[in-house]
Design a protein around this motif. Structure first.
Motif, mmCIF file in Angstrom:
data_model
loop_
_atom_site.group_PDB
_atom_site.id
_atom_site.type_symbol
_atom_site.label_atom_id
_atom_site.label_comp_id
_atom_site.label_asym_id
_atom_site.label_seq_id
_atom_site.Cartn_x
_atom_site.Cartn_y
_atom_site.Cartn_z
ATOM 1 N N PRO A 31 0.794 -1.219 0.000
ATOM 2 C CA PRO A 31 0.000 0.000 0.000
ATOM 3 C C PRO A 31 0.827 1.270 0.000
ATOM 4 C CG PRO A 31 0.126 -0.837 2.206
ATOM 5 C CD PRO A 31 0.878 -1.807 1.335
ATOM 6 N N ALA A 32 2.051 1.212 0.508
ATOM 7 C CA ALA A 32 2.864 2.416 0.607
ATOM 8 C C ALA A 32 3.590 2.658 -0.700
ATOM 9 C CB ALA A 32 3.869 2.271 1.745
ATOM 10 N N LYS A 85 0.516 6.692 -13.174
ATOM 11 C CA LYS A 85 -0.785 6.277 -12.669
ATOM 12 C C LYS A 85 -1.789 6.124 -13.799
ATOM 13 C CE LYS A 85 -0.648 8.151 -7.975
ATOM 14 N NZ LYS A 85 -1.258 9.118 -7.048
ATOM 15 N N VAL A 86 -2.647 5.135 -13.638
ATOM 16 C CA VAL A 86 -3.690 4.881 -14.625
ATOM 17 C C VAL A 86 -4.889 5.780 -14.329
ATOM 18 C CG1 VAL A 86 -5.238 3.126 -15.563
ATOM 19 C CG2 VAL A 86 -2.916 2.506 -14.851
ATOM 20 N N GLN A 87 -5.511 6.300 -15.388
ATOM 21 C CA GLN A 87 -6.695 7.121 -15.202
ATOM 22 C C GLN A 87 -7.849 6.265 -14.683
ATOM 23 O OE1 GLN A 87 -6.744 10.357 -15.508
ATOM 24 N NE2 GLN A 87 -8.901 10.568 -14.963
ATOM 25 N N ALA A 88 -8.519 6.750 -13.650
ATOM 26 C CA ALA A 88 -9.615 5.992 -13.048
ATOM 27 C C ALA A 88 -10.762 5.824 -14.037
ATOM 28 C CB ALA A 88 -10.106 6.699 -11.797
ATOM 29 N N HIS A 89 -11.315 4.625 -14.083
ATOM 30 C CA HIS A 89 -12.455 4.353 -14.951
ATOM 31 C C HIS A 89 -13.738 4.858 -14.296
ATOM 32 C CE1 HIS A 89 -10.295 1.894 -17.850
ATOM 33 N NE2 HIS A 89 -9.695 1.282 -16.839
ATOM 34 N N PRO A 90 -14.733 5.209 -15.071
ATOM 35 C CA PRO A 90 -16.036 5.582 -14.491
ATOM 36 C C PRO A 90 -16.638 4.400 -13.728
ATOM 37 C CG PRO A 90 -15.900 6.231 -16.798
ATOM 38 C CD PRO A 90 -14.715 5.355 -16.531
ATOM 39 N N ILE A 91 -17.404 4.705 -12.714
ATOM 40 C CA ILE A 91 -18.087 3.664 -11.944
ATOM 41 C C ILE A 91 -19.162 3.023 -12.812
ATOM 42 C CG2 ILE A 91 -19.566 3.216 -9.949
ATOM 43 C CD1 ILE A 91 -16.775 3.791 -9.093
ATOM 44 N N VAL A 92 -19.085 1.702 -12.971
ATOM 45 C CA VAL A 92 -20.055 0.983 -13.813
ATOM 46 C C VAL A 92 -20.765 -0.105 -13.023
ATOM 47 C CG1 VAL A 92 -18.897 1.470 -15.992
ATOM 48 C CG2 VAL A 92 -18.212 -0.544 -14.653
ATOM 49 N N TRP A 128 -4.794 2.771 -0.341
ATOM 50 C CA TRP A 128 -3.887 2.189 -1.330
ATOM 51 C C TRP A 128 -4.520 2.217 -2.717
ATOM 52 C CZ3 TRP A 128 -4.512 -2.268 -4.316
ATOM 53 C CH2 TRP A 128 -3.383 -2.693 -5.013
ATOM 54 N N MET A 129 -5.790 1.861 -2.808
ATOM 55 C CA MET A 129 -6.479 1.894 -4.102
ATOM 56 C C MET A 129 -6.494 3.305 -4.682
ATOM 57 S SD MET A 129 -9.697 -0.630 -3.271
ATOM 58 C CE MET A 129 -10.537 -0.159 -4.783
ATOM 59 N N GLY A 130 -6.703 4.305 -3.809
ATOM 60 C CA GLY A 130 -6.717 5.677 -4.286
ATOM 61 C C GLY A 130 -5.384 6.138 -4.819
ATOM 62 N N ARG A 131 -4.278 5.533 -4.317
ATOM 63 C CA ARG A 131 -2.955 5.921 -4.799
ATOM 64 C C ARG A 131 -2.571 5.243 -6.102
ATOM 65 N NH1 ARG A 131 -1.639 5.595 0.889
ATOM 66 N NH2 ARG A 131 -0.872 3.467 0.625
ATOM 67 N N ASN A 147 -4.341 5.123 -8.880
ATOM 68 C CA ASN A 147 -4.837 5.785 -10.087
ATOM 69 C C ASN A 147 -5.042 7.258 -9.811
ATOM 70 O OD1 ASN A 147 -7.536 6.134 -8.897
ATOM 71 N ND2 ASN A 147 -7.719 3.910 -9.167
ATOM 72 N N GLN A 148 -5.274 8.007 -10.840
ATOM 73 C CA GLN A 148 -5.586 9.418 -10.673
ATOM 74 C C GLN A 148 -6.965 9.689 -11.238
ATOM 75 O OE1 GLN A 148 -2.600 11.649 -12.729
ATOM 76 N NE2 GLN A 148 -3.298 11.085 -14.775
ATOM 77 N N GLY A 149 -7.617 10.662 -10.669
ATOM 78 C CA GLY A 149 -8.958 10.997 -11.130
ATOM 79 C C GLY A 149 -10.050 10.555 -10.178
ATOM 80 N N ARG A 150 -9.681 9.814 -9.114
ATOM 81 C CA ARG A 150 -10.705 9.385 -8.163
ATOM 82 C C ARG A 150 -10.159 9.459 -6.738
ATOM 83 N NH1 ARG A 150 -12.685 5.088 -10.283
ATOM 84 N NH2 ARG A 150 -14.563 6.174 -10.963
ATOM 85 N N ASN A 151 -10.932 10.088 -5.851
ATOM 86 C CA ASN A 151 -10.634 10.107 -4.419
ATOM 87 C C ASN A 151 -11.661 9.249 -3.694
ATOM 88 O OD1 ASN A 151 -8.576 12.261 -4.644
ATOM 89 N ND2 ASN A 151 -10.335 13.529 -5.196
#
Length: 719
Positions: free
Chosen positions: A524-525, A546-553, A609-612, A614-618
């Motif tokens: 996670p770190a 970082k990978v761009q966050a996908h839209p929630i589906v 950890w999941m938030g780190r 990708n970018q585009g999602r908090n």
């Protein structure tokens, strides 16, 4: 009515505004009672209130003195008495009794009851039956979400898990819905609601019904800049009972397991928080230094764990505990180098810069002292035979390796005098993972538990096996078992592979894994945190990678695996004229994950950890309260340490010195003392194992228990 700067630049939620709302509501509630007042406080609310206000504010608004709400007479020098409590029957009885005492003593007071978070018909009915309703003004203090970290908010609803799955009290669902509605009024509405679990579905239905009635207020939130919310994910705690039964191995999680964190506060030795005093000379002190140091070591003090004042906490709280020593060593070396380099200043300008940095260096030094001391407290506890044996059993159960052997190992832990919470957590874990324990073995272990720990735990064993909890079951189930119980069996072996819940034991993953050695999520770190030289170029490179966050589906792609898990599955696009936000390189969205029934520090670390990655999602983590396996067991068994003081006039004591829950070791509770039976079984099992190595464990245990009847250590031995 709009307020500024309550949403961060990256569109993440600034949770501090929730604290201001809670503080304002408390002030308004107190101001509704004119004049000086005595505050009688529910002890369970002292911790949550300590997170939103302080004593000076209460005194400024007329609070003269404070007491705990507990049975017995109440002496007040003010005309106004304000009760602040949860709407429980026991509280109504205490309030009624104190009012009757005052009436008998011909003392005149004006009584106001502030119920948290809302008024209750039940409280009104009880006060009416007691004949004091006419003397009381009933109102409410709507305490809802409280920030406990930058990205975590909690209702701080103690025993929410027990209320739902043992008592059948669903009021926490309604209170959660009300809190989420208020949240949307502040920050904007959720365009999509996704979730899993029967109670989660009830919450969703209640929330969408209320949202449809107030959709206009969501489209025009109170805050001038709304957070870019893309969805709300509601998870029913019953959907995943494996995680809280496991021992948390993150630094913060392990602190909660072994020392105890309550309302973001931890009880630590006072010397870790106070600067080291000057050593007294012979002419100034006649007290023996050894006795003085021993006394100071025994003193305990509450400390608020927050990254706002602790510069190290954010970097270390989610790391695996095995990595903490190296991390603290790096910090110590860096601080030492900073001090040495700054002491070599040659001119006034350099000296001015050093003085400017001194406050930050001292703050880091104090934080380093605290966390080094806490690590020294935890380390011996993680090296005990029981702790490591428990971890080994958990690893083998997660891998479904020789379940029967693990059951025998749990019986050995009983003989060794392990904490009852540890034993029951492992039993529940074995039952959930394997779909139940052989009926004959389960009944035998239950008898051993009752004999070793006492029959006070019989209600706990019954609750664990009763619907809707049903996490300690026999296999196969009796023919008379309800269909609803049979449908709650968790298909762990099936989803373990499809969801890739276990990882390989490669070193990179183990250095910083947030869960078990063969755990759920690893590493996670971010790598720049491990850079000894402090080079931040790694962070910049990782940001670019970082990978761009996908839209929630919704559950798309996982329908089959999710369908295997017991409980309702839902994915609703809310019809409130809100468009689904999209992520981009220049903007981000916020996803709220709400745990109904509580979440662990390890799950919070996993979402960070999941938030780190990708970018585009908090991620904003919301929960009814923070839990672990021990707190679940203690809550169901009604194990609670009583408040040992009545005078709460110093609110700092009411808010921060309230005794923490009983813990395994350290904190306010010591490990349970071994009974004569436990001591005898330890030595007898070891002797029989050496004399009869081929004897089955079950037969060996039966022989040992039969020998106990005539053992000289048995205080009840027949003469």
């Amino acid at each position: 009515m709009a307020t500024e700067n309550n949403v961060n630049k990256d569109n993440s939620v600034d949770s501090d505004h929730l604290k201001e709302v809670a503080k304002k509501d408390l002030v308004d509630a107190l101001n509704s009672v004119n004049g000086a007042k005595t505050l009688v406080l529910d002890p369970a609310l002292s911790g949550p209130l300590g997170l939103v206000t302080e004593v000076a504010l209460l005194k400024h608004h007329g609070v003269d003195k404070m007491f705990w709400l507990e049975p017995g007479p109440l002496s007040s020098t003010t005309t106004n008495i304000v009760y602040l409590c949860r709407p429980f029957i026991k509280h109504a009885k205490i309030i009624a009794d104190q009012i009757k005492r005052h009436s008998q003593e011909s003392r005149t007071h004006t009584y106001t009851v502030l119920l948290v978070p809302r008024t209750s018909t039940l409280m009104t009915r009880i006060l009416e039956e007691e004949g004091v309703l006419g003397d009381v003004t009933i109102s409410s203090y709507n305490l809802q979400f409280i920030p406990i970290a930058d990205d975590t908010i909690s209702l701080e609803r103690e025993n929410a898990f027990k209320e739902l799955w043992v008592d059948g009290d669903e009021s926490v669902i309604f209170d959660s819905a009300q809190a989420l509605v208020s949240f949307q009024q502040l920050y904007g509405g959720f365009p999509r609601i996704i979730g899993k679990g029967d109670y989660a579905h009830k919450l969703c239905s209640m929330l969408t019904r209320q949202s449809s009635q107030q959709s206009d207020s969501f489209s025009e939130p109170v805050l001038s800049t709304a957070a870019n919310l893309d969805s709300l994910i509601i998870l029913d705690r019953r959907v995943d009972m494996i995680t809280p039964m496991l021992t948390q191995l993150t630094y913060e999680g392990l602190l909660d397991e072994l020392v105890g964190i309550r309302n973001s506060q931890i009880e630590v030795p006072a010397y870790l928080l106070n600067p080291t005093p000057a050593v007294p000379t012979a002419s100034t002190s006649s007290v023996a230094p050894s006795s003085t140091n021993a006394l100071k070591k025994d003193q305990k003090k509450k400390h608020h764990l927050t990254s706002a004042t602790d510069p190290l906490l954010a970097d270390i709280r989610d790391l695996n505990f095995s990595y903490i020593g190296r991390k603290l060593n790096q910090v110590a070396r860096r601080l030492d180098d900073d001090y040495k380099s700054n002491l070599q200043t040659k001119n006034v300008a350099q000296l001015r810069d050093f003085v400017g940095k001194l406050g930050g260096l001292q703050s880091e030094h104090q934080a380093l002292r605290l966390h080094t001391g806490l690590s020294e407290i935890i380390l011996p506890l993680t090296r005990t035979e029981v702790f490591n044996k428990s971890l080994e059993i958990q690893q083998n159960l997660l891998a479904s390796f020789e379940i029967s052997t693990q059951i025998s190992a749990i019986e050995d832990l009983i003989a060794q005098g392990a904490d009852v919470q540890t034993v029951l957590r492992l039993l529940c874990l074995a039952s959930i993972i394997s779909g139940g324990i052989k009926a004959k073995n389960l009944e035998s272990i239950k008898r051993e538990v009752l004999q070793a720990y006492g029959y006070d735990y019989l209600p706990l064993l019954l609750s664990l096996a009763t619907h809707p909890l049903s996490i300690l079951l026999p296999n196969p189930l009796p023919a008379s078992t309800q269909t609803s119980v049979a449908n709650l069996k968790f298909p762990f072996p099936s989803i373990r592979k499809s969801l890739r819940l276990l990882i390989d034991d490669h070193q990179d993953a183990l250095d910083e894994c947030i869960a078990q050695k063969g755990g759920v999520i690893s590493n996670p770190a971010e790598k720049e945190r491990t850079n000894v030289d402090g080079n931040t170029s790694t962070k910049k490179n990782s940001d670019n990678a970082k990978v761009q966050a996908h839209p929630i589906v919704g559950w798309k792609g996982f329908e089959d695996a999710v369908a295997l898990i017991p409980g309702e599955t839902f994915d609703i696009v809310v019809n409130n004229n809100m468009s689904l936000p999209t992520t981009s390189r220049t903007s981000s969205t916020t996803t709220m994950v709400f745990f109904l029934g509580g979440c662990t520090y390890t799950e919070i670390a996993a979402l960070r950890w999941m938030g780190r990655q990708n970018q585009g999602r908090n991620f904003l983590i919301a929960t009814t309260d923070i839990i672990n396996g021990a707190s679940i067991m203690d809550g169901i068994a009604r194990v609670r340490k009583p408040v040992d003081t009545k005078d709460a006039s110093a609110y700092t004591k009411a808010a921060t010195e309230k005794p923490a829950r009983k813990t395994k070791s350290g904190g306010t509770g010591a490990r349970k003392k071994l009974s004569p039976f436990n001591k005898f079984m330890q030595t007898e099992m070891a002797r029989l194992k050496e004399d009869e190595p081929d004897m089955a464990h079950k037969d060996r245990f039966k022989l040992a228990t039969s020998n106990w009847k005539n053992a000289k250590e048995n205080p009840n031995k027949a003469t």
